[in-house]
Design a protein around this motif. Sequence first.
Motif, mmCIF file in Angstrom:
data_model
loop_
_atom_site.group_PDB
_atom_site.id
_atom_site.type_symbol
_atom_site.label_atom_id
_atom_site.label_comp_id
_atom_site.label_asym_id
_atom_site.label_seq_id
_atom_site.Cartn_x
_atom_site.Cartn_y
_atom_site.Cartn_z
ATOM 1 N N MET A 111 0.852 -1.185 0.000
ATOM 2 C CA MET A 111 0.000 0.000 0.000
ATOM 3 C C MET A 111 0.887 1.232 0.000
ATOM 4 O O MET A 111 1.892 1.276 0.712
ATOM 5 C CB MET A 111 -0.880 0.000 1.257
ATOM 6 C CG MET A 111 -1.789 1.231 1.374
ATOM 7 S SD MET A 111 -2.283 1.575 3.094
ATOM 8 C CE MET A 111 -0.772 2.350 3.727
ATOM 9 N N ASP A 112 0.514 2.237 -0.793
ATOM 10 C CA ASP A 112 1.325 3.450 -0.779
ATOM 11 C C ASP A 112 0.543 4.607 -1.395
ATOM 12 O O ASP A 112 -0.413 4.412 -2.148
ATOM 13 C CB ASP A 112 2.627 3.240 -1.557
ATOM 14 C CG ASP A 112 3.692 4.279 -1.208
ATOM 15 O OD1 ASP A 112 3.574 4.904 -0.140
ATOM 16 O OD2 ASP A 112 4.636 4.436 -1.997
ATOM 17 N N ILE A 154 -2.959 0.224 -4.085
ATOM 18 C CA ILE A 154 -2.199 -1.013 -3.999
ATOM 19 C C ILE A 154 -1.302 -1.111 -5.222
ATOM 20 O O ILE A 154 -1.759 -0.960 -6.367
ATOM 21 C CB ILE A 154 -3.121 -2.244 -3.919
ATOM 22 C CG1 ILE A 154 -4.132 -2.077 -2.783
ATOM 23 C CG2 ILE A 154 -2.288 -3.508 -3.734
ATOM 24 C CD1 ILE A 154 -3.516 -1.879 -1.402
ATOM 25 N N TRP A 155 -0.030 -1.374 -4.989
ATOM 26 C CA TRP A 155 0.978 -1.406 -6.042
ATOM 27 C C TRP A 155 1.672 -2.767 -6.049
ATOM 28 O O TRP A 155 1.835 -3.397 -5.001
ATOM 29 C CB TRP A 155 2.014 -0.299 -5.827
ATOM 30 C CG TRP A 155 1.394 1.071 -5.754
ATOM 31 C CD1 TRP A 155 0.793 1.645 -4.664
ATOM 32 C CD2 TRP A 155 1.285 2.016 -6.815
ATOM 33 N NE1 TRP A 155 0.315 2.891 -4.968
ATOM 34 C CE2 TRP A 155 0.606 3.154 -6.286
ATOM 35 C CE3 TRP A 155 1.696 2.036 -8.131
ATOM 36 C CZ2 TRP A 155 0.335 4.278 -7.056
ATOM 37 C CZ3 TRP A 155 1.432 3.157 -8.906
ATOM 38 C CH2 TRP A 155 0.761 4.263 -8.373
ATOM 39 N N VAL A 156 2.089 -3.210 -7.231
ATOM 40 C CA VAL A 156 2.788 -4.485 -7.385
ATOM 41 C C VAL A 156 4.011 -4.280 -8.263
ATOM 42 O O VAL A 156 3.974 -3.539 -9.248
ATOM 43 C CB VAL A 156 1.874 -5.565 -7.995
ATOM 44 C CG1 VAL A 156 2.670 -6.823 -8.320
ATOM 45 C CG2 VAL A 156 0.735 -5.919 -7.039
ATOM 46 N N MET A 157 5.097 -4.965 -7.906
ATOM 47 C CA MET A 157 6.308 -4.977 -8.715
ATOM 48 C C MET A 157 6.894 -6.389 -8.674
ATOM 49 O O MET A 157 6.502 -7.204 -7.835
ATOM 50 C CB MET A 157 7.308 -3.931 -8.213
ATOM 51 C CG MET A 157 7.565 -3.980 -6.727
ATOM 52 S SD MET A 157 8.233 -2.431 -6.041
ATOM 53 C CE MET A 157 9.642 -2.128 -7.070
ATOM 54 N N PHE A 158 7.809 -6.681 -9.600
ATOM 55 C CA PHE A 158 8.385 -8.019 -9.627
ATOM 56 C C PHE A 158 9.867 -7.957 -9.973
ATOM 57 O O PHE A 158 10.369 -6.968 -10.512
ATOM 58 C CB PHE A 158 7.637 -8.933 -10.602
ATOM 59 C CG PHE A 158 7.607 -8.468 -12.028
ATOM 60 C CD1 PHE A 158 8.683 -8.702 -12.886
ATOM 61 C CD2 PHE A 158 6.498 -7.802 -12.525
ATOM 62 C CE1 PHE A 158 8.661 -8.280 -14.199
ATOM 63 C CE2 PHE A 158 6.456 -7.379 -13.847
ATOM 64 C CZ PHE A 158 7.545 -7.613 -14.685
ATOM 65 N N SER A 159 10.550 -9.067 -9.659
ATOM 66 C CA SER A 159 11.983 -9.183 -9.920
ATOM 67 C C SER A 159 12.282 -10.549 -10.512
ATOM 68 O O SER A 159 11.739 -11.563 -10.048
ATOM 69 C CB SER A 159 12.778 -8.998 -8.624
ATOM 70 O OG SER A 159 14.159 -9.295 -8.837
#
Length: 556
Positions: free
Chosen positions: A291-292, A302-307
């Motif tokens: 959350m940001d 709500i945010w999503v990131m991946f690696s």
Amino acid sequence: MGKPNGVFRLFIFICLIVLPLAVQADEWINQRLNQDSTTELQNEEQIAINPANPNNMVAVWRDFRLGYRRLGWSYTFDAGASWTEGGLLEESHYPWHSDPGITTDLDGNFYVIILSYTSTSEPNGFFVQKSTDGGVTWGPSMTVIDQYPGVFEDKEFIACDRTDSAHAGNLYVTWARFSSITEIMYRRSTDSGQTWGNSIRVGDISNVQFPIPVVGRSGEVYIAWTSYYSSAILLDVSTDGGATFGADRTVVNVYTPSTELNGGVDAYSSPHMDADITDGPYSGRLYLSFMDRRGGFTDRDIWVMFSDDMGSNWSTPVRINDDTPGNGRDQFLPWLTVDNQGTVTVVFLDRRNDPQNRKYHCYLTQSTDGGLTWAANTQVSTEASDPNFAFTGNLPNDTAIDLGQPVISLSRAGLLGEYIGVVSHNGRAVPIWTDIRNLHQDAYAGFNSTGAGVESLEPSGGRGGLRLSRNPVHAGQRVFIQAPLGDMPAGRTPALLDIHGLDGRHIRTLTGDFSGAEAVYLWDGRMENGDLVNSGLYFLNLDSRSRVGGRIVIVK
């Protein structure tokens, strides 16, 4: 309700693996998991799924029904269509229990971790209990850590290595240790929780909270947490099965690590993370949701990131709640999971439907392309929750109620707790959240009924499938059940169709009509004695002389 025997577990498993991927709106059934008659709090839910039998899930939550913190649990053997509450977990070291976490191993054993304590200024510890019967019963407490002097151990989570790595079966626990400073700590077990290694400090700096452990595709151990010092989410990685960790890595900066949302709701920019451990196209990808307040917006999203390189580099954060950006409506308390097909599911609490930015629903969204795109958000909860009723009896915040020892104020426990949960299998998600539709906090789970047990079993190896004229059905409504004659044994010996309840109780036996190209059975939703069956799931199976597979029929 009793636990299904092995035959029925296998049958449910077969039915589950053919369920369709799509999440259907307007088909969600909401079920209250805690069955107490009090108006006390239930919150901070977590849920785990049995990889050996994905119809078996266990949910745990923080439960105040006695007037102070304990842990409640519930289990299901039908993929969340129905739940059985187990009561309160017994942990004898200290009277208060909190902060539940849960995981499973490859064999389907469940492990729940419990923070057990008397007060924040007295000795406390973490204890793990194991269930070998799908969450119906729990073994004795196994000590992770206890009575470490001068500190309070808090916010523990647990993970298990379910890969084919050399560290398969290892259990990992991480937590925040409070003393004059706060530290991220960690321990591992290589013998199913019976013994635990030494504590390791993972984070390099203090003033931290909310660590989440995840096991990657090759058995690497990831721990992410929130840094209050740097207003960021940090990550550390172990490539030797949790024996050692490296240096902290900054994943993303956040506007503020924690805040109080409208209505007195505590919310956190904490990491909610999982890894793709399948052999699919995104195998090894690590996902993180949080959350940001970003992008110039004043509300929380709500945010999503991946690696793809073990957390060294990350994609640009993507906003996954699809309401109008900057509309002043908050989304908060996310949780993320990656299932056996690599489908990524994120569940969160959402205020988009309330112009006052107070009432919330549970929402979810999914990605089937490695987090590149996200499905339209689906509202899971069928009724809104108002935090104004989150306090016991809807009394003023400064009121205290004596419901046993110790006396507790109504403003305790962060109002809604600090997390919710979700599991998924074959893209079918089962979320769990804090719900206030009954004017007090309860633990609720969502079950998507569309397609549950409706799809025919795929023919394979000479085996066919039963076909139903309608499913779900209402009690008393006729349903035609058809079986291809080509799958009948030589001589077309009539096969009997047996109907059983979830608990294995025999409901009725039907004899088919073999006059046409198919064997046809007719069921009117009644038992042998003519009484209508109750709503629920019922199993259809032909006798052993047939090679035709079984089905589930849902009676509403």
